[in-house]
Design a protein around this motif. Structure first.
Motif, PDB file in Angstrom:
ATOM      1  N   GLY A 298       0.661  -1.207  -0.128  1.00  0.00           N
ATOM      2  CA  GLY A 298       0.013   0.058  -0.099  1.00  0.00           C
ATOM      3  C   GLY A 298       0.821   1.280  -0.054  1.00  0.00           C
ATOM      4  N   ALA A 299       2.014   1.267   0.697  1.00  0.00           N
ATOM      5  CA  ALA A 299       2.818   2.504   0.927  1.00  0.00           C
ATOM      6  C   ALA A 299       3.438   2.748  -0.525  1.00  0.00           C
ATOM      7  N   LEU A 300       3.700   1.566  -1.079  1.00  0.00           N
ATOM      8  CA  LEU A 300       4.664   1.719  -2.349  1.00  0.00           C
ATOM      9  C   LEU A 300       3.595   2.410  -3.455  1.00  0.00           C
ATOM     10  N   LEU A 301       2.536   1.702  -3.535  1.00  0.00           N
ATOM     11  CA  LEU A 301       1.669   2.264  -4.450  1.00  0.00           C
ATOM     12  C   LEU A 301       1.174   3.772  -4.451  1.00  0.00           C
ATOM     13  N   ALA A 302       1.017   4.140  -3.072  1.00  0.00           N
ATOM     14  CA  ALA A 302       0.880   5.424  -2.695  1.00  0.00           C
ATOM     15  C   ALA A 302       1.840   6.307  -3.047  1.00  0.00           C
ATOM     16  N   GLN A 303       3.177   5.913  -2.813  1.00  0.00           N
ATOM     17  CA  GLN A 303       4.443   6.802  -3.221  1.00  0.00           C
ATOM     18  C   GLN A 303       4.821   7.077  -4.569  1.00  0.00           C
ATOM     19  N   LEU A 304       4.415   5.796  -5.273  1.00  0.00           N
ATOM     20  CA  LEU A 304       4.972   5.928  -6.510  1.00  0.00           C
ATOM     21  C   LEU A 304       4.502   7.067  -7.645  1.00  0.00           C
ATOM     22  N   PRO A 305       3.307   7.519  -7.699  1.00  0.00           N
ATOM     23  CA  PRO A 305       3.085   8.684  -8.625  1.00  0.00           C
ATOM     24  C   PRO A 305       3.885   9.854  -8.500  1.00  0.00           C
ATOM     25  N   ALA A 306       4.081  10.270  -7.085  1.00  0.00           N
ATOM     26  CA  ALA A 306       4.889  11.561  -6.844  1.00  0.00           C
ATOM     27  C   ALA A 306       6.166  11.161  -7.032  1.00  0.00           C
ATOM     28  N   ALA A 307       6.821  10.057  -7.020  1.00  0.00           N
ATOM     29  CA  ALA A 307       8.167   9.780  -7.239  1.00  0.00           C
ATOM     30  C   ALA A 307       8.440   9.665  -8.638  1.00  0.00           C
ATOM     31  N   LEU A 308       7.540   9.064  -9.313  1.00  0.00           N
ATOM     32  CA  LEU A 308       7.597   9.305 -11.008  1.00  0.00           C
ATOM     33  C   LEU A 308       7.448  10.797 -11.683  1.00  0.00           C
ATOM     34  N   ALA A 309       6.484  11.371 -10.923  1.00  0.00           N
ATOM     35  CA  ALA A 309       6.415  12.813 -11.389  1.00  0.00           C
ATOM     36  C   ALA A 309       7.917  13.687 -11.002  1.00  0.00           C
ATOM     37  N   GLU A 310       8.459  13.295 -10.123  1.00  0.00           N
ATOM     38  CA  GLU A 310       9.863  14.028  -9.805  1.00  0.00           C
ATOM     39  C   GLU A 310      10.839  13.550 -10.775  1.00  0.00           C
ATOM     40  N   HIS A 311      11.173  12.010 -11.007  1.00  0.00           N
ATOM     41  CA  HIS A 311      12.333  11.514 -11.525  1.00  0.00           C
ATOM     42  C   HIS A 311      12.096  10.933 -13.131  1.00  0.00           C
ATOM     43  N   HIS A 312      10.772  10.744 -13.257  1.00  0.00           N
ATOM     44  CA  HIS A 312      10.368  10.009 -14.489  1.00  0.00           C
ATOM     45  C   HIS A 312      10.641   8.441 -14.590  1.00  0.00           C
ATOM     46  N   HIS A 313      11.775   8.172 -13.968  1.00  0.00           N
ATOM     47  CA  HIS A 313      12.275   6.641 -13.926  1.00  0.00           C
ATOM     48  C   HIS A 313      12.363   6.389 -12.265  1.00  0.00           C
ATOM     49  N   VAL A 314      11.777   5.323 -11.770  1.00  0.00           N
ATOM     50  CA  VAL A 314      11.999   4.926 -10.587  1.00  0.00           C
ATOM     51  C   VAL A 314      12.180   3.451 -10.446  1.00  0.00           C
ATOM     52  N   LEU A 315      13.166   3.015  -9.820  1.00  0.00           N
ATOM     53  CA  LEU A 315      13.573   1.610  -9.544  1.00  0.00           C
ATOM     54  C   LEU A 315      12.833   1.172  -8.157  1.00  0.00           C
ATOM     55  N   ILE A 316      12.435   0.081  -8.310  1.00  0.00           N
ATOM     56  CA  ILE A 316      11.645  -0.607  -6.987  1.00  0.00           C
ATOM     57  C   ILE A 316      12.418  -1.872  -6.658  1.00  0.00           C
ATOM     58  N   ALA A 317      13.072  -1.945  -5.259  1.00  0.00           N
ATOM     59  CA  ALA A 317      13.593  -3.047  -4.873  1.00  0.00           C
ATOM     60  C   ALA A 317      13.067  -3.535  -3.736  1.00  0.00           C
ATOM     61  N   GLY A 318      13.368  -4.855  -3.391  1.00  0.00           N
ATOM     62  CA  GLY A 318      12.997  -5.464  -2.022  1.00  0.00           C
ATOM     63  C   GLY A 318      13.845  -4.855  -0.687  1.00  0.00           C
ATOM     64  N   ALA A 319      13.153  -5.192   0.365  1.00  0.00           N
ATOM     65  CA  ALA A 319      13.939  -4.434   1.318  1.00  0.00           C
ATOM     66  C   ALA A 319      15.060  -5.487   1.873  1.00  0.00           C
ATOM     67  N   THR A 320      15.123  -6.782   1.515  1.00  0.00           N
ATOM     68  CA  THR A 320      16.075  -7.732   1.943  1.00  0.00           C
ATOM     69  C   THR A 320      17.246  -7.566   1.280  1.00  0.00           C
TER      70      THR A 320
END
Length: 264
Positions: free
Chosen positions: A67-89
């Motif tokens: 839920g947190a990831l999906l909520a954060q993605l739009p703003a991160a994409l608007a700022e960077h245009h390219h966002v990498l998602i990785a696991g926490a481990t």
């Protein structure tokens, strides 16, 4: 022609990269092209990524909760245009874990996301491989699957020094471990339902990328592989190129004609 043009990447595509021979380089090169063309791009993986390679993405998010990831993605994409998602481990000290393959469909469905590129296989940085029973981890949402091979493997012995899981390559091709790797061997693995065709969703396009075609002898080898691959109906087309050069896509092969995109 650029990579995203040669691969015919479309809006809302989920591109899964499998095999060996430069998947990470291809992922970031493709992302850079798409961003330059005005798209908003997610890169991620269902296996692992070296922590140092994550810095190649201008924006990065670590999965702590869906839920947190999906909520954060739009703003991160608007700022960077390219966002990498990785696991926490972090595994093996220098690798970050990937994300669950079923999460990728929900990421791709976000209005803010144009294209998702997924590294869906590991190869220990070797140019050629065949998948084990648990590989590749192609997300069900994939619309374009790109099995990759590095052409520098041609002529090298079929051993763990040059090939990841050489015993499986031998089983799929009828070769013996230690034999020289041939164009026929590469084409057989790339087109095999337990090789390059493994795990491909029924509606996905299958487009092998023959990488490291950085001189004419290797391009000629790639053309031989492409001719053999065209005998497999499941393969949509074949791209010959060199992801680390100024001309990453050089030729596209289909069943009607071969289109030469660049020479050098």
């Amino acid at each position: 022609m650029l990579l995203h043009e040669a691969l015919r990447v479309r809006a809302k595509d989920v591109v899964a990269l499998t095999g060996g021979g430069g998947k990470t380089t291809l992922m970031f090169r493709l992302a850079d092209e798409l961003v330059a063309a005005g798209h908003y791009v997610i890169t991620t993986m269902t296996t692992h990524i070296f922590v140092g390679q994550m810095a190649r993405a201008p924006g990065r998010l670590v999965l702590s909760g869906e839920g947190a990831l999906l909520a954060q993605l739009p703003a991160a994409l608007a700022e960077h245009h390219h966002v990498l998602i990785a696991g926490a481990t972090v595994v093996e000290q220098d690798k970050a874990a990937g994300i669950p393959s079923d999460l990728i469909a929900r990421v791709a469905a976000l209005h803010a996301v144009d294209v998702v590129i997924v590294e869906a296989d590991g190869s220990r940085r070797l140019p050629f491989k065949a998948p084990a029973a648990h590989e590749p981890v192609v997300p069900p949402a994939a619309t374009l699957v790109v099995p990759v091979v590095g052409l520098k493997v041609i002529g090298q012995p079929l051993t763990p020094v040059h090939v990841h899981r050489p015993e499986i390559v031998a089983a799929l091709t009828g070769a013996a471990v230690g034999d020289p790797v041939t164009p026929e061997m590469v084409a057989t693995v790339l087109s095999h339902p337990e090789g390059g065709g493994k795990g491909v969703p029924p509606s996905a396009r299958l487009v092998p990328f023959l990488n490291q075609a950085d001189d004419e002898p290797r391009r000629e080898v790639a053309r031989e592989i492409a001719r053999r691959l065209l005998a497999t109906p499941e393969i949509d087309s074949i791209v010959i190129g060199a992801a680390q050069t100024d001309v990453p896509a050089q030729e596209v092969w289909g069943r009607v004609t071969a289109v030469v995109l660049a020479a050098g």
